[in-house]
Scaffold this active site. Sequence first.
Site, PDB file in Angstrom:
ATOM      1  N   ASN B  22       0.863  -1.189   0.000  1.00 11.64           N
ATOM      2  CA  ASN B  22       0.000   0.000   0.000  1.00 11.64           C
ATOM      3  C   ASN B  22       0.897   1.236   0.000  1.00 11.64           C
ATOM      4  O   ASN B  22       1.761   1.382   0.856  1.00 11.64           O
ATOM      5  CB  ASN B  22      -0.913   0.014   1.234  1.00 11.64           C
ATOM      6  CG  ASN B  22      -1.818   1.242   1.252  1.00 11.64           C
ATOM      7  OD1 ASN B  22      -1.362   2.352   1.504  1.00 11.64           O
ATOM      8  ND2 ASN B  22      -3.085   1.044   0.986  1.00 11.64           N
ATOM      9  N   SER B  45      -4.861  -0.215  -3.293  1.00 15.19           N
ATOM     10  CA  SER B  45      -5.355   1.141  -3.081  1.00 15.19           C
ATOM     11  C   SER B  45      -6.545   1.001  -2.142  1.00 15.19           C
ATOM     12  O   SER B  45      -7.501   0.276  -2.442  1.00 15.19           O
ATOM     13  CB  SER B  45      -5.771   1.752  -4.414  1.00 15.19           C
ATOM     14  OG  SER B  45      -6.036   3.128  -4.244  1.00 15.19           O
ATOM     15  N   GLU B  46      -6.515   1.700  -0.994  1.00 13.46           N
ATOM     16  CA  GLU B  46      -7.478   1.386   0.061  1.00 13.46           C
ATOM     17  C   GLU B  46      -8.916   1.800  -0.253  1.00 13.46           C
ATOM     18  O   GLU B  46      -9.831   1.463   0.488  1.00 13.46           O
ATOM     19  CB  GLU B  46      -7.021   1.948   1.416  1.00 13.46           C
ATOM     20  CG  GLU B  46      -7.008   3.452   1.530  1.00 13.46           C
ATOM     21  CD  GLU B  46      -5.633   4.044   1.240  1.00 13.46           C
ATOM     22  OE1 GLU B  46      -4.858   3.401   0.506  1.00 13.46           O
ATOM     23  OE2 GLU B  46      -5.354   5.158   1.733  1.00 13.46           O
ATOM     24  N   ASN B  47      -9.115   2.515  -1.374  1.00 13.02           N
ATOM     25  CA  ASN B  47     -10.502   2.781  -1.772  1.00 13.02           C
ATOM     26  C   ASN B  47     -11.128   1.583  -2.477  1.00 13.02           C
ATOM     27  O   ASN B  47     -12.296   1.658  -2.869  1.00 13.02           O
ATOM     28  CB  ASN B  47     -10.588   4.039  -2.638  1.00 13.02           C
ATOM     29  CG  ASN B  47      -9.716   3.977  -3.869  1.00 13.02           C
ATOM     30  OD1 ASN B  47      -8.587   3.500  -3.810  1.00 13.02           O
ATOM     31  ND2 ASN B  47     -10.227   4.433  -4.978  1.00 13.02           N
ATOM     32  N   SER B  87     -11.501  -3.787   2.156  1.00 19.07           N
ATOM     33  CA  SER B  87     -10.192  -3.176   1.946  1.00 19.07           C
ATOM     34  C   SER B  87      -9.448  -3.008   3.272  1.00 19.07           C
ATOM     35  O   SER B  87      -8.275  -3.365   3.392  1.00 19.07           O
ATOM     36  CB  SER B  87     -10.371  -1.815   1.274  1.00 19.07           C
ATOM     37  OG  SER B  87      -9.114  -1.230   1.051  1.00 19.07           O
TER      38      SER B  87
END
Lengths: 235, 218
Positions: B22, B45-47, B87
């Site tokens: 990340n 990607s944390e979205n 996520s």
Amino acid sequence: MNKTVKNADEAIIDIGDNVTLMLGGFGLCGIPENCITALVKKGVKGLTCISNNAGVDDFGIGLMLKTRQVKKMISSYVGENAEFERQLLSGELEVELIPQGTLATRCMAAGYGMPAIYTPAGVGTEVAIGKETRKFMVEGEEKEFLMEMAFDADFALVKAWKGDTQGNLVFRETARNFNPMMAMAGKITIAEVEELVEAGELEPDQIHTPGIYIHRIFQGSNYEKRIEQRTVRKK
Amino acid sequence: MLDKVGIAKRIAKEIKDGYYVNLGIGIPTLVANYIPKGMNVVLQSENGLLGMGPFPFEGEEDADLINAGKQTITTVPGSAFFDSAMSFGMIRSRKVDLTILGAMEVSDNGDIANWKIPGKMVKGMGGAMDLVASAKNIIVAMQHVNKAGESKLLPKCELPLTGVKCVKKIVTELAVLDVTPQGFRLLERAPGVSVEEIKNATLGRLIIEGDIPEMIID
């Protein structure tokens, strides 16, 4: 079970002043554009909005901030909005900042019927102030966790790519983000979709959110789908 | 002394084959450009994406496809989309091998501050608190000193914390350091930088043992 309503105005008909709303989306990606427009038109006030971000000055939740309809924002990140900043500094707007994963999981907990969750996010920081903590063994080590409560929202407004008349939803790419868990968390959930199809037209194996969570669904219109940070490379 | 690209290049050397990584906003984003060719690395990607690719070609931007910095991106073969709860689930359950992020301050016990400056408009922590609380390996990309020349590697963070005892390694324009129970351990010097300069720029406990090699940046 047919959940369809004509449009956004009809979908939000019972949203009144001082309610708590969840709004799906990450930045301007996957936000319920039609419902926001309808709420601005209706002029409801005193709203508490749970949403990862607060839009930009002239789009998304920013439109409701401009018209002073929002009393409180519960978000993880609220940059890129000058009107937001002005209202916050002048004390017109209340804001509660919470970690993004905590926000997602508090929505999830509501949708899964769990009153609270334990998370390590925010331990030892100001986010932990006043919260109940508990230690658990994790991978052989004692670790501290914060208890965070499930959200309690009157309405959830979500945006999907496709949906059917039963309320089954399919999201597209990173526009999924908070939408599925908010859909599950609202006491009344309203879904707007880019393409509304008849029951049976979506592949049951491909459905992300089953229709049981959706109370009203409508075919949205005039999607702008604005890009917040257009970044490209040359061919 | 390293520039931003130099810091990114040096951090890229910490990435191993098979890693899920990340990358935060700023210098960490640049790291993606220097992952050695042929190495199998998946960017999270944390979205809600595993398998983030480069920026799209002009005219091929997709409003539904963005990264955590809200920039338009692409996917690579084998990518997967998911919701925000999943996520952070994969982050919390330590499936993500490495988190690279920026910081305003780091203390010599590994505390990090990177989200709030009292008196300034607070934008929020986004996913940073979740990431630092759970990641098994956190590398911080940061400037060693602030614009006033004051050290950002401190005995104790002065700014509000993002997370406690979590940073494992720091790469700055001057040095590479590990965070150990005894304090910052100096591992490498940036090209042309002396141990003395690093000492002067570090306020936290600093361990210097033996000859400190100069970093090798391609």
